[in-house]
Design an enzyme around this catalytic site. Sequence first.
Site, PDB file in Angstrom:
ATOM      1  N   HIS A 148      -2.270   9.983  -1.313  1.00 25.01           N
ATOM      2  CA  HIS A 148      -1.330   9.570   0.052  1.00 25.01           C
ATOM      3  C   HIS A 148      -0.033   9.861  -0.515  1.00 25.01           C
ATOM      4  O   HIS A 148       0.840   9.559  -0.155  1.00 25.01           O
ATOM      5  CB  HIS A 148      -1.436   7.967   0.361  1.00 25.01           C
ATOM      6  CG  HIS A 148      -2.479   8.229   1.170  1.00 25.01           C
ATOM      7  ND1 HIS A 148      -3.236   6.575   1.882  1.00 25.01           N
ATOM      8  CD2 HIS A 148      -3.961   9.093   1.685  1.00 25.01           C
ATOM      9  CE1 HIS A 148      -4.945   7.015   2.311  1.00 25.01           C
ATOM     10  NE2 HIS A 148      -4.889   7.748   2.211  1.00 25.01           N
ATOM     11  N   ARG A 195      11.166   0.547   0.046  1.00 23.85           N
ATOM     12  CA  ARG A 195      10.090   0.584  -0.958  1.00 23.85           C
ATOM     13  C   ARG A 195      10.450   0.889  -2.256  1.00 23.85           C
ATOM     14  O   ARG A 195       9.331   0.667  -3.254  1.00 23.85           O
ATOM     15  CB  ARG A 195       9.005   1.271  -0.128  1.00 23.85           C
ATOM     16  CG  ARG A 195       8.764   0.965   1.267  1.00 23.85           C
ATOM     17  CD  ARG A 195       7.856  -0.163   1.379  1.00 23.85           C
ATOM     18  NE  ARG A 195       8.356  -1.283   0.831  1.00 23.85           N
ATOM     19  CZ  ARG A 195       9.466  -2.548   1.864  1.00 23.85           C
ATOM     20  NH1 ARG A 195      10.137  -1.609   2.880  1.00 23.85           N
ATOM     21  NH2 ARG A 195      10.022  -3.405   1.477  1.00 23.85           N
ATOM     22  N   ASP A 220       2.681   4.336  -5.722  1.00 24.32           N
ATOM     23  CA  ASP A 220       3.032   3.869  -6.443  1.00 24.32           C
ATOM     24  C   ASP A 220       2.762   4.797  -7.764  1.00 24.32           C
ATOM     25  O   ASP A 220       1.801   5.466  -7.638  1.00 24.32           O
ATOM     26  CB  ASP A 220       3.074   2.112  -6.650  1.00 24.32           C
ATOM     27  CG  ASP A 220       1.859   1.949  -6.718  1.00 24.32           C
ATOM     28  OD1 ASP A 220       1.296   2.398  -7.682  1.00 24.32           O
ATOM     29  OD2 ASP A 220       1.277   0.366  -7.058  1.00 24.32           O
ATOM     30  N   GLN A 228      -5.168   5.508  -3.757  1.00 25.62           N
ATOM     31  CA  GLN A 228      -4.122   5.853  -1.884  1.00 25.62           C
ATOM     32  C   GLN A 228      -3.250   4.717  -2.266  1.00 25.62           C
ATOM     33  O   GLN A 228      -1.905   4.990  -0.879  1.00 25.62           O
ATOM     34  CB  GLN A 228      -5.264   4.803  -1.414  1.00 25.62           C
ATOM     35  CG  GLN A 228      -7.166   4.942  -0.577  1.00 25.62           C
ATOM     36  CD  GLN A 228      -7.654   4.152  -0.684  1.00 25.62           C
ATOM     37  OE1 GLN A 228      -7.263   4.159   1.058  1.00 25.62           O
ATOM     38  NE2 GLN A 228      -8.170   3.089  -0.708  1.00 25.62           N
TER      39      GLN A 228
END
Length: 231
Positions: free
Chosen positions: A105, A57, A90, A87
């Site tokens: 998050h 990811r 990235d 949220q």
Amino acid sequence: MSSSIIVLTGAGMSAESGISTFRDSNGLWENHRVEDVASPIAWERNPELVMNFYNLRRKNVMEAEPNAGHLALVKLEQKYDVKIITQNVDDLHERAGSSNVLHLHGEIRKARSTVDENLVYPINGWELHFGDVCEKGSQLRPHIVWFGEAVPMMPVASRLARQADILIVIGTSLMVYPAAGLLYEVPDRVPKFLIDPKASPAYGVEDLSIIRETAGSGVPALVERLMEEGG
Ligand code: OAD
């Protein structure tokens, strides 16, 4: 003093940058059930799977570029006091140039200690390895708030939401709490905009305008309108 715009973003914000959303493909996230890769139990049972999943990811995020929606939010700062609550893990808001970004998050390009959550470090490159340790000698884990964990930035986000003059919500299914509850903390009289191609009409929130467009087209259009209206 310029008006305060609070922006709440979710995975749809970065979809047009090539980063997958969570709930758009049969409940699977890159072929995994979310709870199999994004929970403390998953880390305990299968740390290799979790580590590798987040490494991939992270690679994806590093290869992605901010889209027109991220860039439009930067422009909004010319007239408004803009604070983004995201949220997303990235860093596309930051790379676009937004000055105030609060990550609810966590942040995928950072690692944190498994014994002291206050020890957070940037990750060089895209891979975190077993054997990478904090200054206390314990293994590092992805700096992500997993399911079942507390959301330490929530009180700060709530305070921001209560002070908003305008709220813009972009690309979130509003299914994950406590983040989704922020919508209900913004005072009733405050104009609220929700940009999401699949937005549902029934949120029970006062003064909510639903814009069923993607972030890449809906955000620049709304920003243009707000720039004309003042600050
Ligand atoms: P979801 O995957 O639940 O929702 C993504 C939303 O984006 C959906 O409502 C889509 O309709 C919308 N969407 C898709 N493409 C879009 C586009 N191009 N422009 C605008 N909107 C678009 O993602 P989140 O609501 O962000 O938590 O999920 C919340 C949290 O659940 C995440 O932060 C993550 C996840 O588990 C953690 O990882 C801790």
